[in-house]
Write a protein that holds these residues in place. Structure first.
Motif, PDB file in Angstrom:
ATOM      1  N   ARG A  32       0.784  -1.001  -0.451  1.00  0.00           N
ATOM      2  CA  ARG A  32      -0.022  -0.545  -0.090  1.00  0.00           C
ATOM      3  C   ARG A  32       1.130   1.469   0.027  1.00  0.00           C
ATOM      4  O   ARG A  32       2.456   1.109   1.031  1.00  0.00           O
ATOM      5  N   ALA A  33       0.514   2.067  -0.275  1.00  0.00           N
ATOM      6  CA  ALA A  33       1.088   3.363  -0.761  1.00  0.00           C
ATOM      7  C   ALA A  33       0.991   4.172   0.934  1.00  0.00           C
ATOM      8  O   ALA A  33       0.137   3.997   1.616  1.00  0.00           O
ATOM      9  N   PRO A  34       2.121   5.056   1.380  1.00  0.00           N
ATOM     10  CA  PRO A  34       2.478   5.251   2.165  1.00  0.00           C
ATOM     11  C   PRO A  34       0.858   6.552   2.488  1.00  0.00           C
ATOM     12  O   PRO A  34       0.955   6.254   4.409  1.00  0.00           O
ATOM     13  N   GLN A  35       0.632   7.008   1.413  1.00  0.00           N
ATOM     14  CA  GLN A  35      -1.297   7.920   2.462  1.00  0.00           C
ATOM     15  C   GLN A  35      -2.282   7.069   2.587  1.00  0.00           C
ATOM     16  O   GLN A  35      -2.777   7.372   3.553  1.00  0.00           O
ATOM     17  N   GLU A  36      -2.007   6.032   2.214  1.00  0.00           N
ATOM     18  CA  GLU A  36      -3.232   5.083   2.233  1.00  0.00           C
ATOM     19  C   GLU A  36      -2.299   4.311   3.567  1.00  0.00           C
ATOM     20  O   GLU A  36      -3.533   3.934   4.572  1.00  0.00           O
ATOM     21  N   ARG A  37      -1.395   4.486   4.009  1.00  0.00           N
ATOM     22  CA  ARG A  37      -1.178   3.757   5.826  1.00  0.00           C
ATOM     23  C   ARG A  37      -1.868   4.247   6.780  1.00  0.00           C
ATOM     24  O   ARG A  37      -1.854   4.552   7.956  1.00  0.00           O
ATOM     25  N   LEU A  38      -1.432   6.218   6.131  1.00  0.00           N
ATOM     26  CA  LEU A  38      -1.594   7.002   7.022  1.00  0.00           C
ATOM     27  C   LEU A  38      -3.173   6.835   7.361  1.00  0.00           C
ATOM     28  O   LEU A  38      -3.763   7.416   8.051  1.00  0.00           O
ATOM     29  N   LEU A  39      -3.657   6.818   6.249  1.00  0.00           N
ATOM     30  CA  LEU A  39      -5.473   7.112   6.032  1.00  0.00           C
ATOM     31  C   LEU A  39      -5.762   6.249   7.423  1.00  0.00           C
ATOM     32  O   LEU A  39      -6.238   5.824   8.062  1.00  0.00           O
ATOM     33  N   GLU A  40      -5.611   4.705   7.382  1.00  0.00           N
ATOM     34  CA  GLU A  40      -5.838   3.425   7.487  1.00  0.00           C
ATOM     35  C   GLU A  40      -6.181   3.801   9.443  1.00  0.00           C
ATOM     36  O   GLU A  40      -6.510   3.970  10.057  1.00  0.00           O
ATOM     37  N   LYS A  41      -4.329   4.862   9.868  1.00  0.00           N
ATOM     38  CA  LYS A  41      -4.119   4.926  10.647  1.00  0.00           C
ATOM     39  C   LYS A  41      -5.372   5.583  11.214  1.00  0.00           C
ATOM     40  O   LYS A  41      -6.161   5.725  12.539  1.00  0.00           O
ATOM     41  N   ALA A  42      -5.560   6.658  10.728  1.00  0.00           N
ATOM     42  CA  ALA A  42      -6.434   7.910  11.204  1.00  0.00           C
ATOM     43  C   ALA A  42      -7.834   7.263  11.018  1.00  0.00           C
ATOM     44  O   ALA A  42      -8.358   8.217  12.132  1.00  0.00           O
ATOM     45  N   LEU A  43      -8.683   5.721  10.614  1.00  0.00           N
ATOM     46  CA  LEU A  43      -9.701   6.123  10.924  1.00  0.00           C
ATOM     47  C   LEU A  43     -10.219   5.057  11.944  1.00  0.00           C
ATOM     48  O   LEU A  43     -10.932   5.248  12.110  1.00  0.00           O
ATOM     49  N   SER A  44      -8.558   4.616  11.686  1.00  0.00           N
ATOM     50  CA  SER A  44      -8.461   3.642  13.030  1.00  0.00           C
ATOM     51  C   SER A  44      -8.972   3.940  14.499  1.00  0.00           C
ATOM     52  O   SER A  44      -9.648   4.170  15.578  1.00  0.00           O
TER      53      SER A  44
END
Length: 109
Positions: A32-44
């Motif tokens: 996954r792209a870095p922005q996807e990992r950041l968004l996943e963390k924020a949503l979690s």
């Protein structure tokens, strides 16, 4: 070696196409792209329910799907100095959004 030979013979069959899609989905879940990992963390952190690399249809996979609010989020990192490449990437992203809205008018993109 057997799988490669099988795809040479059955490359255009429905089973081969389905196997490629399944492999693509599994591959997307791993990288996954870095922005996807950041968004996943924020949503979690906000306790928002979501699915990553969710197949809306067999051939339509979205980066994030929030089922409670019927929202799709597509992430795209554009890093190029070429205006042509930037334009092509934006066109692909816009087309993805069009396909989503065409097939699922109630989903917000």
């Amino acid at each position: 070696m057997e799988a490669i030979e099988w795809f040479k013979v059955h490359g255009k069959s429905y089973a081969a196409q389905k196997a490629r899609r399944k492999g693509a989905i599994e591959s997307l879940k791993k990288r996954r792209a870095p922005q996807e990992r950041l968004l996943e963390k924020a949503l979690s952190e906000k306790n928002i329910g979501f699915h990553v690399n969710f197949p809306l249809k067999e051939n339509l996979i979205v980066d994030f799907f929030l089922p409670d609010s019927n929202i799709v989020i597509e992430c795209k990192e554009i890093n190029s100095f070429s205006k042509r490449e930037i334009k092509e990437q934006i066109q692909k992203l816009a087309f993805q959004g069009f396909k989503i809205k065409f097939n699922f008018p109630m989903i917000k993109v």
